[in-house]
Design an enzyme around this catalytic site. Structure first.
Site, PDB file in Angstrom:
ATOM      1  N   THR A 142       8.837   1.915   2.278  1.00 11.84           N
ATOM      2  CA  THR A 142       8.411   2.840   1.224  1.00 11.84           C
ATOM      3  C   THR A 142       8.850   2.248  -0.119  1.00 11.84           C
ATOM      4  O   THR A 142       8.155   1.419  -0.678  1.00 11.84           O
ATOM      5  CB  THR A 142       8.971   4.262   1.447  1.00 11.84           C
ATOM      6  OG1 THR A 142      10.385   4.191   1.678  1.00 11.84           O
ATOM      7  CG2 THR A 142       8.297   4.922   2.636  1.00 11.84           C
ATOM      8  N   THR A 190      17.942   9.424   6.513  1.00  7.01           N
ATOM      9  CA  THR A 190      17.090   8.785   5.554  1.00  7.01           C
ATOM     10  C   THR A 190      16.871   7.319   5.750  1.00  7.01           C
ATOM     11  O   THR A 190      16.892   6.554   4.835  1.00  7.01           O
ATOM     12  CB  THR A 190      17.581   9.072   4.149  1.00  7.01           C
ATOM     13  OG1 THR A 190      16.472   9.352   3.390  1.00  7.01           O
ATOM     14  CG2 THR A 190      18.454   8.092   3.582  1.00  7.01           C
ATOM     15  N   ASN A 214      12.884   7.811  -8.654  1.00 12.28           N
ATOM     16  CA  ASN A 214      12.744   9.094  -7.986  1.00 12.28           C
ATOM     17  C   ASN A 214      12.071  10.155  -8.853  1.00 12.28           C
ATOM     18  O   ASN A 214      11.543  11.139  -8.329  1.00 12.28           O
ATOM     19  CB  ASN A 214      14.117   9.581  -7.503  1.00 12.28           C
ATOM     20  CG  ASN A 214      14.500   8.880  -6.219  1.00 12.28           C
ATOM     21  OD1 ASN A 214      14.008   9.201  -5.153  1.00 12.28           O
ATOM     22  ND2 ASN A 214      15.373   7.878  -6.347  1.00 12.28           N
ATOM     23  N   THR A 255       4.023   9.793  -7.859  1.00  7.35           N
ATOM     24  CA  THR A 255       2.980   9.340  -8.751  1.00  7.35           C
ATOM     25  C   THR A 255       2.949   7.830  -8.867  1.00  7.35           C
ATOM     26  O   THR A 255       2.081   7.296  -9.506  1.00  7.35           O
ATOM     27  CB  THR A 255       3.178   9.953 -10.163  1.00  7.35           C
ATOM     28  OG1 THR A 255       4.480   9.588 -10.648  1.00  7.35           O
ATOM     29  CG2 THR A 255       3.056  11.450 -10.116  1.00  7.35           C
ATOM     30  N   LYS A 297      14.079   0.204   7.646  1.00 13.68           N
ATOM     31  CA  LYS A 297      13.633   0.551   6.305  1.00 13.68           C
ATOM     32  C   LYS A 297      14.568   1.617   5.769  1.00 13.68           C
ATOM     33  O   LYS A 297      15.177   2.377   6.523  1.00 13.68           O
ATOM     34  CB  LYS A 297      12.187   1.036   6.292  1.00 13.68           C
ATOM     35  CG  LYS A 297      11.900   2.358   6.980  1.00 13.68           C
ATOM     36  CD  LYS A 297      12.229   3.623   6.224  1.00 13.68           C
ATOM     37  CE  LYS A 297      11.584   3.661   4.862  1.00 13.68           C
ATOM     38  NZ  LYS A 297      12.001   4.953   4.141  1.00 13.68           N
TER      39      LYS A 297
END
EC number: 2.3.1.35
Length: 417
Positions: free
Chosen positions: A167, A204, A412, A417, A193
């Site tokens: 990500t 996480t 963050n 977006t 990851k």
């Protein structure tokens, strides 16, 4: 192609195992992998698959977040059938967490699409997702991508898989070691990851480990839980625990040695190598914290209990004030003491010693005479070491994290977006 993200190497006993320079998740016998862009994300690879030629002994641990994502529920359910897994399908971009009954059905469909295409029982297919919470996976692109993914399975598919699971990571995270058991070469490889929303208690991050060792699922599960407490549960980036994260291990058994148990003469050799792989992946995740410039390693010793040592180490490495001091190369040792004080660990303030690098900054709970410039230099390194001796016992623990920078807020603030 991005290079593999590496933390500073750990001390290792080369007599027992060897760290491989070009690690691949497909290196252990029986494994292939692939990764591609299915259309879940706009441009980058977003769908990955690991496959084993035999039903592999499997083990997994999952996030402790109460809002556990649908893919984890489905994988747990499948693992409970026989503790074996032959394929693991992973998407990035959409987390499929907090998506209700519709998201759960998507997860079942995700698993079914791989099982049918591979001709496997559904319970032998694990799934995982990572990305934006609250958004469902676009199932059309995913299910259309699975057959192509299967066509691309190969021993050379390791890097493609590793890129497909990312990500906000800045690079892929892989590690591999080789060792000998009963005179047979055994390989252990890992890929992971994770760079934000990282906090202790298995949260996480996604980590996948493959090995060709011969080991029963129950033994492997016990080992993974034990090692997780020493490695993945000792990292933090920002104190946020994710909804999706999981560590999964698959063991093909194709190295053909005698089955590993705790009574096996080479058990400790295997455990040390397995721990090393997990610890390296954990350190790489901590080093790749969003916007991070430094890996922070906190070693607490002299604690009265192991739990106390872990509490203190995690409190220090998770403190936003400590993390910002590291970013600014400011040897503000009061922030370290403060974190120890609220950690819950047993403390006698008059016995504490604190070091930054090799510089003793606190001795007997009092300010030490030290060269502040040397302490600043110790903080201005890619690997920052903070040591705390509580002076109460023999227990010790190490935790890993990173500094907190302006870029963390930038990344963050615009994640969606």
């Amino acid at each position: 192609m991005d290079s593999t993200l590496c933390a500073e190497p750990l001390q290792e006993n080369a007599h027992y195992y060897t760290k491989i320079a070009n690690p691949m998740i497909t290196s252990p016998r029986g494994f292939t992998a692939a990764g591609l862009h299915a259309g879940i994300k706009r441009k980058r690879k977003d769908l990955g698959l690991i496959c084993c030629e035999v039903p592999a002994a499997a083990a997994a641990v999952y996030t402790t977040n109460a809002f556990q994502a649908a893919p984890l529920m489905v994988t747990q359910e499948g693992m409970e059938v026989e503790g074996r897994m032959q394929a693991l399908l992973v998407n990035s971009g959409k987390a499929n967490a907090c998506t209700g009954e519709a998201g759960l059905q998507d997860a079942y469909q995700m698993r079914e699409s791989a099982a049918v295409a591979l001709g496997l029982p559904e319970h032998q297919v694990g799934i995982a997702s990572t990305g934006v919470i609250g958004e469902r996976i676009p199932m059309g692109p995913l299910t259309r991508g699975v057959p192509e993914l299967i066509e691309q399975l190969s021993k050379e598919g390791s890097d493609d898989f590793c890129h497909a699971i990312l990500t906000t990571d800045t690079g892929i995270k892989t590690v591999e070691v080789r060792l000998t058991i009963d005179g047979k070469e055994v390989r252990i490889s890992g890929a992971a990851k994770g760079s934000g929303m990282i906090h202790p208690n298995m949260a996480t991050m996604l980590a996948f480990v493959t090995t060709d060792a011969v080991i029963e699922p129950s033994v492997l599960q016990g080992l993974l839980r034990e090692v997780t407490d020493e490695t993945y549960n000792m990292i933090t980036v920002d104190g946020d625990s994710s909804t999706n994260d999981m560590v999964a291990v698959m063991a093909s058994g194709l190295s053909n040695h005698q089955p590993l148990t705790r009574e096996h003469t080479d058990w400790l050799v295997f455990k040390d190598a397995f721990t090393f792989v997990s610890q390296e992946l954990a350190r790489m995740i901590a080093r790749d914290g969003e916007g991070a410039t430094r890996l922070v390693e906190v070693e607490v010793k002299g604690a009265s209990t192991l739990e106390g040592a872990r509490q203190a180490a995690k409190a220090i490495v998770g403190s936003s004030l400590v993390k910002t001091a590291v970013y600014g190369a400011d040897p503000n040792w009061g922030r370290i003491l403060s974190a120890v004080g609220y950690s819950g660990a047993a403390v006698n303030p008059a016995q504490i010693q604190v070091t930054i690098g090799e510089v003793i900054v606190v001795d007997g709970g009092q300010p030490a005479l030290y060269d502040e410039e040397l302490a600043r230099r110790a903080l201005d390194q890619p690997l920052v070491h903070i040591g705390v001796d509580l002076g109460l016992g023999t227990a010790s623990a190490t935790a890993w994290g990173c500094d907190l920078t302006y870029d963390y807020v930038r990344i963050n603030a615009s994640y969606r977006t």
